[in-house]
Design a protein around this motif. Structure first.
Motif, PDB file in Angstrom:
ATOM      1  N   ALA A  61      23.626 -14.027 -20.567  1.00 33.62           N
ATOM      2  CA  ALA A  61      22.969 -13.584 -19.338  1.00 33.62           C
ATOM      3  C   ALA A  61      22.954 -14.765 -18.365  1.00 33.62           C
ATOM      4  N   SER A  62      23.165 -14.469 -17.093  1.00 31.08           N
ATOM      5  CA  SER A  62      23.205 -15.528 -16.084  1.00 31.08           C
ATOM      6  C   SER A  62      21.866 -15.623 -15.358  1.00 31.08           C
ATOM      7  N   ASP A  64      21.371 -15.278 -12.230  1.00 28.93           N
ATOM      8  CA  ASP A  64      21.221 -14.285 -11.159  1.00 28.93           C
ATOM      9  C   ASP A  64      21.133 -12.850 -11.690  1.00 28.93           C
ATOM     10  N   TYR A  65      21.068 -12.697 -13.009  1.00 35.56           N
ATOM     11  CA  TYR A  65      20.897 -11.391 -13.638  1.00 35.56           C
ATOM     12  C   TYR A  65      19.780 -11.518 -14.666  1.00 35.56           C
ATOM     13  N   LYS A  66      18.660 -10.903 -14.381  1.00 35.20           N
ATOM     14  CA  LYS A  66      17.502 -10.990 -15.275  1.00 35.20           C
ATOM     15  C   LYS A  66      17.099  -9.588 -15.721  1.00 35.20           C
ATOM     16  N   GLN A  67      16.791  -9.466 -16.997  1.00 35.62           N
ATOM     17  CA  GLN A  67      16.276  -8.204 -17.510  1.00 35.62           C
ATOM     18  C   GLN A  67      15.150  -8.522 -18.481  1.00 35.62           C
ATOM     19  N   ARG A  80      15.105  -4.833 -14.222  1.00 35.60           N
ATOM     20  CA  ARG A  80      16.343  -5.600 -14.092  1.00 35.60           C
ATOM     21  C   ARG A  80      16.434  -6.123 -12.666  1.00 35.60           C
ATOM     22  N   PHE A  81      16.817  -7.376 -12.542  1.00 35.43           N
ATOM     23  CA  PHE A  81      17.027  -7.987 -11.238  1.00 35.43           C
ATOM     24  C   PHE A  81      18.401  -8.632 -11.214  1.00 35.43           C
ATOM     25  N   LYS A  82      19.150  -8.306 -10.195  1.00 39.98           N
ATOM     26  CA  LYS A  82      20.457  -8.919  -9.999  1.00 39.98           C
ATOM     27  C   LYS A  82      20.529  -9.327  -8.535  1.00 39.98           C
ATOM     28  N   ASP A  83      20.730 -10.623  -8.295  1.00 34.67           N
ATOM     29  CA  ASP A  83      20.758 -11.169  -6.937  1.00 34.67           C
ATOM     30  C   ASP A  83      21.654 -10.383  -5.994  1.00 34.67           C
ATOM     31  N   SER A  84      22.833 -10.040  -6.460  1.00 32.85           N
ATOM     32  CA  SER A  84      23.831  -9.422  -5.592  1.00 32.85           C
ATOM     33  C   SER A  84      23.708  -7.902  -5.503  1.00 32.85           C
ATOM     34  N   ASP A  85      22.709  -7.316  -6.155  1.00 32.80           N
ATOM     35  CA  ASP A  85      22.569  -5.863  -6.203  1.00 32.80           C
ATOM     36  C   ASP A  85      21.379  -5.426  -5.354  1.00 32.80           C
TER      37      ASP A  85
END
Length: 155
Positions: A61-62, A64-67, A80-85
């Motif tokens: 997991a990176s 910029d992608y948190k779950q 879920r959080f994704k910077d680019s989404d």
């Protein structure tokens, strides 16, 4: 000399076997008197991809992608959080553990999750639960693993 070279090569190959995140359960085995529980907060750390019942790939997991998943005695909530989404993803519902299966029934969630719930609200995974980490494994119709989400306990 050939025998020594062959033994060295064989030792190297055996030591390079895919340990899939050093076996997520390492140093976290349950003692026989300890009851394991899902209660708490968990963070996604990696995914496994499977082929022929073997882990063939580990994806970390990176930042910029948190779950995160949170469990009580019978409820689950995840986000879920994704910077680019720009799409929000979260869900809330009930869960239970039946033998080695994690069964989540999502009641409602974000707008995008509510669309998914119209198609499917019950999610069944093989569960590998340890004291401070767990894996939920998606299984195909033949009973073979497809992929896993791997979590560590953060609280």
């Amino acid at each position: 000399m050939r025998t020594l070279f062959f033994c060295l090569c064989l030792t190297f190959l055996v030591s390079c076997k895919n340990k899939a995140d050093s076996n997520i359960e390492s140093n976290d085995m349950k003692s026989s008197s300890e009851k394991l529980t899902m209660n708490g907060a968990w963070k996604l750390i990696s995914y496994y991809n499977y082929k022929d019942n073997q882990v063939i790939d580990t994806i970390k997991a990176s930042d910029d992608y948190k779950q995160i998943k949170m469990y009580t005695n019978s409820k689950v909530m995840w986000s879920r959080f994704k910077d680019s989404d720009s799409v929000d993803w979260f869900g809330y519902g009930d869960y239970k553990i039946d033998n080695d299966s994690l069964i989540e029934i999502i009641d409602f969630g974000s707008k995008s999750m509510n669309q998914a719930i119209k198609e499917q609200k019950k999610f069944v995974f093989d569960l590998k639960l340890y004291k401070n980490n767990f894996s939920q494994v998606q299984i195909d119709d033949s009973g073979n693993p497809i992929y896993a989400e791997n979590y560590i306990r953060i609280e």
